[in-house]
Design a protein around this motif. Structure first.
Motif, short mmCIF file in Angstrom:
data_model
loop_
_atom_site.label_atom_id
_atom_site.label_comp_id
_atom_site.label_asym_id
_atom_site.label_seq_id
_atom_site.Cartn_x
_atom_site.Cartn_y
_atom_site.Cartn_z
N HIS A 59 0.85 -1.20 0.00
CA HIS A 59 0.00 0.00 0.00
C HIS A 59 0.87 1.24 0.00
O HIS A 59 1.71 1.41 0.88
N VAL A 60 0.66 2.10 -0.98
CA VAL A 60 1.50 3.27 -1.15
C VAL A 60 0.60 4.50 -1.28
O VAL A 60 -0.45 4.44 -1.92
N THR A 61 1.01 5.59 -0.64
CA THR A 61 0.30 6.86 -0.82
C THR A 61 1.23 7.83 -1.53
O THR A 61 2.37 8.01 -1.11
N ILE A 62 0.73 8.43 -2.60
CA ILE A 62 1.49 9.44 -3.33
C ILE A 62 0.69 10.74 -3.31
O ILE A 62 -0.53 10.73 -3.50
N SER A 63 1.39 11.85 -3.05
CA SER A 63 0.71 13.16 -3.08
C SER A 63 1.16 13.91 -4.34
O SER A 63 2.29 13.77 -4.79
N TYR A 64 0.23 14.66 -4.89
CA TYR A 64 0.49 15.46 -6.09
C TYR A 64 0.18 16.92 -5.79
O TYR A 64 -0.88 17.23 -5.23
N ASP A 65 1.08 17.79 -6.19
CA ASP A 65 0.87 19.22 -6.08
C ASP A 65 -0.39 19.62 -6.88
O ASP A 65 -0.64 19.06 -7.96
N GLN A 66 -1.15 20.56 -6.35
CA GLN A 66 -2.36 20.98 -7.09
C GLN A 66 -2.05 21.55 -8.46
O GLN A 66 -2.89 21.50 -9.36
N GLY A 67 -0.85 22.11 -8.61
CA GLY A 67 -0.48 22.63 -9.92
C GLY A 67 -0.54 21.56 -11.00
O GLY A 67 -0.92 21.83 -12.14
N VAL A 68 -0.20 20.35 -10.61
CA VAL A 68 -0.15 19.23 -11.56
C VAL A 68 -1.52 18.97 -12.19
O VAL A 68 -1.62 18.60 -13.36
N VAL A 69 -2.58 19.15 -11.41
CA VAL A 69 -3.92 18.87 -11.94
C VAL A 69 -4.60 20.14 -12.47
O VAL A 69 -5.81 20.14 -12.69
N GLY A 70 -3.82 21.18 -12.72
CA GLY A 70 -4.40 22.40 -13.27
C GLY A 70 -5.04 22.13 -14.62
O GLY A 70 -4.43 21.52 -15.49
N GLY A 71 -6.25 22.62 -14.81
CA GLY A 71 -6.89 22.44 -16.10
C GLY A 71 -8.19 21.67 -16.00
O GLY A 71 -8.76 21.29 -17.01
N GLY A 72 -8.65 21.43 -14.78
CA GLY A 72 -9.99 20.86 -14.64
C GLY A 72 -10.01 19.36 -14.44
O GLY A 72 -8.98 18.71 -14.27
N ILE A 73 -11.21 18.81 -14.47
CA ILE A 73 -11.43 17.39 -14.18
C ILE A 73 -10.72 16.49 -15.19
O ILE A 73 -10.26 15.41 -14.85
N THR A 74 -10.61 16.93 -16.44
CA THR A 74 -9.92 16.09 -17.42
C THR A 74 -8.50 15.81 -16.97
O THR A 74 -8.04 14.66 -17.03
N GLN A 75 -7.79 16.81 -16.48
CA GLN A 75 -6.42 16.57 -16.04
C GLN A 75 -6.39 15.83 -14.70
O GLN A 75 -5.47 15.04 -14.46
N LEU A 76 -7.38 16.02 -13.86
CA LEU A 76 -7.44 15.21 -12.63
C LEU A 76 -7.56 13.73 -13.00
O LEU A 76 -6.86 12.87 -12.46
N LEU A 77 -8.45 13.42 -13.93
CA LEU A 77 -8.62 12.02 -14.37
C LEU A 77 -7.32 11.48 -14.97
O LEU A 77 -6.96 10.32 -14.78
N ASN A 78 -6.65 12.32 -15.70
CA ASN A 78 -5.39 11.95 -16.34
C ASN A 78 -4.31 11.64 -15.31
O ASN A 78 -3.56 10.67 -15.45
N VAL A 79 -4.24 12.45 -14.24
CA VAL A 79 -3.25 12.21 -13.18
C VAL A 79 -3.64 10.94 -12.40
O VAL A 79 -2.79 10.13 -12.05
N LEU A 80 -4.92 10.78 -12.16
CA LEU A 80 -5.35 9.60 -11.40
C LEU A 80 -5.15 8.32 -12.18
O LEU A 80 -4.64 7.33 -11.66
N TRP A 81 -5.58 8.31 -13.44
CA TRP A 81 -5.71 7.04 -14.14
C TRP A 81 -5.37 7.18 -15.62
O TRP A 81 -6.03 6.64 -16.48
N GLY A 82 -4.31 7.95 -15.90
CA GLY A 82 -3.88 8.13 -17.28
C GLY A 82 -3.00 6.96 -17.68
O GLY A 82 -3.49 5.85 -17.90
N ASN A 83 -1.70 7.19 -17.78
CA ASN A 83 -0.80 6.09 -18.14
C ASN A 83 -0.84 4.93 -17.15
O ASN A 83 -0.68 3.77 -17.52
#
Lengths: 365, 365
Positions: A59-83
């Motif tokens: 079990h691993v927890t990773i934190s992401y800077d809010q800047g990384v998900v800038g650009g709305g829900i599409t980029q949040l989905l991409n950070v969560l479950w993109g590659n």
């Protein structure tokens, strides 16, 4: 562009394949810079790349800077479950979004309390069903909807597979069913919402939603796995539309049904549906014709209502296997804030009698 | 509304869990009428419900009347992988779309031959890369893009994770990189296409595409797993845009990586990307940091080019692990009609030298 973990987005992963430390490092890089870590400038390594906050066995927890998900829900989905969606043996088990991020999202316009008000139903479950089967004419679907509305159902949706088939064209169907439901509501003093399926081309979805409203439809059914979560969000955010939205799980199943890989049920059908504006989130009930376990259904129920900034709670909407004799078990399991989606059981025998029996059973428990 | 199997849509499934005959029956009902089969009128049982065409061990073929998928690609996706995506142990292994159905779809506007013409590259692979890492300023991304364009790369895309981050805002970034690439092309006599990522809110995607074109971007990167396949189709169909489209696999991985469940690689990254208008389809190369096998990659390659009505072939675009010493292996494996997506290897050492070496290696094989 934040410095404290409190303002970061935190994702919990369970890593079932490979060395957890190596996979965790791969994830934090892959979901952000997608670039050789050692070649990135030091500030990017520290601020842009995800940070491993904790590791415990797999079990691993990773934190992401809010800047990384800038650009709305599409980029949040991409950070969560993109590659990372392409990694075997990785599953998202939890997600924590900071209030400062959530403040930029409206979420469900109605939610649990708003729909209770709109439907003048202060207590008890919402009673929902779909008109079908595909092949039925608009007129016959309209009559079916009228019967169900008059019985006191709260929500009558198109079956999600009703699109623009030759047997009942979208435009005609939505108008005819809207008319029948309005008339039934007037006569019977009921308050049913008819919810057409926005299973329509991407460039039609907004016009279709407004057209549905203009002919009297009271709510909308959206397929975010097909149309996109953010397309649903734009419908939920549209003040000139302002209709309740029910989300259908079409095309999303592979993200949850493989236990070692994917996204936990509550995150997908609870958290993500809520931030993308679903007032009601449909999922297959345990013990029905699909595969969800009671634990998975309980997880969805929980995430539909868990604190999430100022974002309203959504109605969990289990579907499948809703027979008369299971209704009290299901309201015990889900509690009163549940939108029960009753299917085939309504049609075995006389529809008027069955619909009345369902409403009776659910309103006088 | 057709009578012959020849005009039906045929789907092959491999059923790994449960009794294949029972599951096949469940699928043909679930993906169409979603209603108790015995209660449906006989003509609906025969014409609207899917038909089992063959069963061999765990392999089942079901045909669907074209009327069932009326309403565009959204309903096709729903019939293919709507509720059945929630079934464990079911995988789509092939899909046959009749010419009469395909005639209603444009598919890729350029495809293999159109992009060769546009890029004045009659033979050999397309040489592609992304500008990154996230965190880099627009100016620095622009300089990087200029260096790569001058070296003779064909396609320079935004890293798909570049959205609207504080370090390089979408609008500024797209303008700055477009300018740098145009200038480099003029000076060096090259012809590189810059491809911004349309990882933007759903209600911005069309405006963003047109804005990108107006500032000089020559192509578009789309994430159909996030934005929706049909949103990509609307961009491909837009005659006033008329730009090549590259599709990224973000959020789609769970549909393919679980061998017993999902959709075969070639169908998702070949057939479905093509009908939704992708000129180039990205997927993780075998032997890279992801999990696809050589067989799975070969399947994608094959489906990118297989006969599909009048729909053009797409470029398979393997990414990951593209080192200089693997280039001839990869062009042998994929053949010349491949868009090689070169990543980190370009940045280890001097970018100008590496980019020139890659172009040299690929154009003088």
């Amino acid at each position: 562009m934040t410095d404290t973990v409190a303002d970061c987005i935190e994702v919990d992963y369970r890593i079932s394949a490979g060395d957890p430390a190596e996979v965790a490092h791969a994830i934090r890089v892959e979901q952000t810079i997608e670039f050789p870590f050692d070649l990135a400038p030091e500030w990017i390594q520290q601020q842009v790349v995800g940070r491993i906050e904790s590791t415990l066995d797999r079990h691993v927890t990773i934190s992401y800077d809010q800047g990384v998900v800038g650009g709305g829900i599409t980029q949040l989905l991409n950070v969560l479950w993109g590659n990372v969606s392409l990694f075997p043996g990785v599953r998202i088990t939890d997600l924590r979004l900071p209030d400062s991020y959530l403040a930029g999202l409206r979420g469900p316009r109605f939610g649990i309390s708003g729909l209770r008000q709109l439907l003048r139903t202060p207590t008890g479950p919402l009673i929902c069903t779909a008109v079908k089967p595909m092949g039925t004419s608009s007129q016959d679907l309209g009559k079916m909807a009228a019967t169900i509305a008059a019985a006191g159902f709260h929500v009558i949706k198109d079956d999600h597979g009703l699109a623009d088939q030759p047997w009942a064209r979208w435009r005609e169907r939505v108008r005819v069913i809207s008319d029948h439901v309005s008339e039934a509501n007037s006569k019977a003093g009921t308050n049913a919402l008819y919810m057409p399926s926005l299973n329509v081309p991407a460039d039609r979805i907004h016009d279709a939603a407004h057209e549905a409203k203009s002919v009297g439809a009271g709510a909308l059914l959206v397929l975010p796995g097909v149309s996109g979560f953010d397309a649903m969000r734009t419908l939920a955010d549209d003040d000139s539309l302002a209709l309740p939205i029910m989300a259908h799980p079409s095309f999303l199943g592979s993200n949850v049904v493989n236990p070692q890989q994917g996204i936990d049920h509550g995150i997908l059908f609870g958290t993500l549906m809520r931030i993308a504006g679903a007032d009601i989130s449909i999922f297959p009930n345990y013990g029905g014709r699909f595969s969800f376990s009671p634990e998975e259904c309980a997880h969805i129920k929980e995430k539909c209502r868990a604190p999430l900034g100022d974002i309203q709670a959504s109605w969990p909407s289990p579907g499948g296997g809703m027979t008369l004799d299971r209704l009290s078990e299901l309201t015990d399991f889900y509690g009163p804030d549940v939108a029960l989606l009753i299917g085939g059981a309504l049609h075995r025998g006389d529809l008027t009698t069955n619909a009345a029996a369902m409403v009776e059973a659910l309103t006088h428990q």
